[in-house]
Design an enzyme around this catalytic site. Structure first.
Site, PDB file in Angstrom:
ATOM      1  N   ARG A   1       0.815  -1.221   0.000  1.00  0.00           N
ATOM      2  CA  ARG A   1       0.000   0.000   0.000  1.00  0.00           C
ATOM      3  C   ARG A   1       0.850   1.273   0.000  1.00  0.00           C
ATOM      4  O   ARG A   1       0.348   2.356  -0.239  1.00  0.00           O
ATOM      5  CB  ARG A   1      -0.956  -0.033   1.214  1.00  0.00           C
ATOM      6  CG  ARG A   1      -2.016  -1.101   1.091  1.00  0.00           C
ATOM      7  CD  ARG A   1      -2.739  -1.343   2.408  1.00  0.00           C
ATOM      8  NE  ARG A   1      -1.990  -2.227   3.296  1.00  0.00           N
ATOM      9  CZ  ARG A   1      -2.422  -2.640   4.498  1.00  0.00           C
ATOM     10  NH1 ARG A   1      -3.585  -2.224   4.957  1.00  0.00           N
ATOM     11  NH2 ARG A   1      -1.683  -3.445   5.243  1.00  0.00           N
TER      12      ARG A   1
ATOM     13  N   THR B   1       1.364 -12.224   9.624  1.00  0.00           N
ATOM     14  CA  THR B   1       2.135 -11.828  10.817  1.00  0.00           C
ATOM     15  C   THR B   1       2.509 -13.017  11.704  1.00  0.00           C
ATOM     16  O   THR B   1       3.581 -13.015  12.314  1.00  0.00           O
ATOM     17  CB  THR B   1       1.355 -10.767  11.622  1.00  0.00           C
ATOM     18  OG1 THR B   1      -0.035 -11.139  11.692  1.00  0.00           O
ATOM     19  CG2 THR B   1       1.435  -9.405  10.973  1.00  0.00           C
TER      20      THR B   1
ATOM     21  N   GLU C   1     -10.095  -9.499  11.911  1.00  0.00           N
ATOM     22  CA  GLU C   1      -9.494  -8.529  10.992  1.00  0.00           C
ATOM     23  C   GLU C   1     -10.579  -7.866  10.133  1.00  0.00           C
ATOM     24  O   GLU C   1     -11.620  -8.467   9.860  1.00  0.00           O
ATOM     25  CB  GLU C   1      -8.462  -9.221  10.091  1.00  0.00           C
ATOM     26  CG  GLU C   1      -7.232  -9.691  10.829  1.00  0.00           C
ATOM     27  CD  GLU C   1      -6.497  -8.574  11.555  1.00  0.00           C
ATOM     28  OE1 GLU C   1      -6.274  -7.516  10.948  1.00  0.00           O
ATOM     29  OE2 GLU C   1      -6.181  -8.753  12.747  1.00  0.00           O
TER      30      GLU C   1
ATOM     31  N   ASN D   1       0.359   2.231   6.787  1.00  0.00           N
ATOM     32  CA  ASN D   1       0.121   1.316   5.673  1.00  0.00           C
ATOM     33  C   ASN D   1       0.283   2.016   4.331  1.00  0.00           C
ATOM     34  O   ASN D   1       0.575   1.386   3.328  1.00  0.00           O
ATOM     35  CB  ASN D   1      -1.282   0.713   5.770  1.00  0.00           C
ATOM     36  CG  ASN D   1      -1.403  -0.184   6.997  1.00  0.00           C
ATOM     37  OD1 ASN D   1      -0.433  -0.853   7.378  1.00  0.00           O
ATOM     38  ND2 ASN D   1      -2.559  -0.184   7.620  1.00  0.00           N
TER      39      ASN D   1
END
Ligand code: UD1
Ligand code: CA
Length: 449
Positions: free
Chosen positions: A17, A82, A156, A228
């Site tokens: 991003r 992650t 999420e 981000n």
């Protein structure tokens, strides 16, 4: 702290991003990389080991760390999430340290006190500690799911239902966990989600199912803005600058328009310095008290002594050292030069690779010609010298004490002390010639027709 601790920084994400060739953690806030901010906080946090997980082949990231002697780097070959990133440091997770703190490489504003609080919570009996913040705009963050006051899971954004998306208590990112539970939980994480990633956040649900003691600490959102994209990067810069301005003002620095002045991570400014609007400080600046920085000045790599006057519109570059009571005026550029007590460089000058003594006057438009297209050469100007306006000093050159250079000179030979130097063609005055030349030019104009 009695328990030992490994601090793990996850810095392997693709950073898609950011739309950049540069790895995300090497983007800068306040003149230094996100990773440097985190390593600085990490080293001040009294942890026993620091480890950074980077993308395989991201040599630039490890190279960017000046002193890596105490830092372990692990590579994550594919960016599978992650949880997968933490597993890249599996070898360290098997070691006998008591606790593991995991931080994200894209949240550079976290503070030492938060790391200490996380660790203290483990000492107090928790097995897993998370951090959460409230926000009106939770988009992009994992949401904390509670039941009967107990944290149950993190969902999420991508996988959240419309109802869950309305939750505004978010996962700040940093966690601490007793090491004995970590590997076991990570190995249970699956990638059954919209992004097909192994989420670290899934260990919360798994830990809950095992009956572990999970606690959530509330933190300020501002400190946990995750970068981000470039919009987040600018937000973090803004928060950092605001804090720095605040701190400096409380320490006695006057900022007339604080929001228009930008500092670097290492800017040091003493009390009783006044900074006018629209001033930028790059890395390596130190300013002593009583100095005034006038508006629109750009300063980096400069050590500025007490009671100097800089600008407006001055540019001080790396290697500038100004002694007390120096004046540098508008449109003057200085680099790799030391300038002595009470010396004045007031208008439109370039001073590079030079040593200038005390009480020197550098006239308007003086230029040091330090570069011959191959090498940089040095110039020295001794105490009390007077450099007339519009002088070019062709380096290497030295100008002696109390010497005097006539304005408009091009000085190519050393000038010894007390010497008057001219380096220009002598002026010729021709009486009545002005009329003659006009007549001649006018007749040419007529014949041109
Ligand atoms: C993550 C959290 C989210 C939290 C938010 C806080 C997960 C799954 N989500 O989301 O709950 O609210 O941070 O900012 O953890 N990384 C790797 N390898 C990978 C993927 C990521 O090292 O394979 C690193 C990234 O470089 C980054 C960090 O892990 O520093 C977080 O990854 P990112 O993709 O930014 O997670 P978010 O979507 O922001
Ligand atoms: Ca992030």
């Amino acid at each position: 702290m009695s328990r030992t601790c490994l601090l793990l920084i996850l810095a392997a994400g693709a950073g898609t991003r950011m739309k950049s060739e540069v790895p995300k953690v090497l983007h800068k806030v306040a003149g230094v990389s996100l990773l440097s901010h985190l390593l600085c906080t990490a080293t001040q946090s009294d942890v026993d080991k620091i480890c950074v997980v980077i993308r395989s082949g991201d040599q630039a990231v490890s190279d960017s760390v000046e002193d890596c002697s105490d830092i372990f780097f692990f590579e994550q070959p594919d960016q599978l999430g992650t949880a997968h990133a933490v597993l890249a440091a599996r070898d360290l997770l098997k070691e006998e340290l008591d606790d593991v703190v995991i931080i994200f490489g894209d949240t550079p504003l976290i503070e030492r006190s938060d790391i200490i609080e996380l660790r203290a919570t483990l000492e107090n009996g928790a097995d897993l500690v998370l951090m959460g913040f409230h926000t009106d705009n939770p988009r992009g963050y994992g949401r904390l799911l509670f039941r009967e006051g107990r944290i149950k899971a993190i969902i999420e954004e991508e996988d959240a239902s419309d109802e869950q998306k309305k939750i505004n208590f978010c996962n700040a990112g940093m966690i601490a966990i007793k090491r004995e539970h970590l590997l076991f939980l990570l190995e249970k994480v699956k990638n059954k989600n919209r992004k097909h990633e192994y989420y670290l956040t899934d260990i919360v649900k798994l830990a809950d199912a095992c009956g572990l003691d999970i606690r959530v600490l509330r933190v300020e959102r501002e400190k946990y803005i995750g970068i981000n994209n470039r919009v987040d990067l600018a937000k973090v810069e803004e928060v950092w600058q605001r804090k720095k301005r605040h701190e400096l003002m409380l320490n006695g620095v006057t900022l007339q328009a604080p929001e228009s002045v930008f500092f670097s991570y290492d800017t040091e400014i003493a009390a009783d310095v006044l900074i006018e609007p629209h001033v930028f400080f790059g890395p390596g600046v130190k300013i002593d008290s009583g100095t005034i920085i006038h508006a629109f000045s750009y300063i980096e790599g400069a050590v500025i002594s007490a009671n100097t006057r800089i600008g407006p519109y001055a540019r001080l570059r790396s290697g500038t050292q100004l002694h007390p009571a120096v004046k540098v005026g508008n449109f003057c550029e200085i680099k790799k030069a030391s300038v002595g007590f009470e010396t004045k460089i007031n208008h439109n000058s370039y001073i590079g690779d030079a040593e200038i003594g005390a009480n020197v006057n550098i006239g308007a438009g003086t230029v040091i010609c330090n570069y011959d297209a191959y090498h940089k050469h040095r110039t020295t100007i001794a105490d009390g010298a007077f450099i007339g306006s519009n002088t070019s000093l062709v380096a290497p050159i030295s100008v002696g004490r109390d010497s005097y250079i006539a304005s408009g000179s091009v000085i190519t030979e050393n000038v010894s002390e007390n010497t008057l130097a001219f380096g220009r063609a002598r002026q010729v005055n021709k009486y009545e010639y002005a009329k003659k030349i006009r007549n001649r030019l006018a007749s040419l104009e007529e014949s041109d027709g």
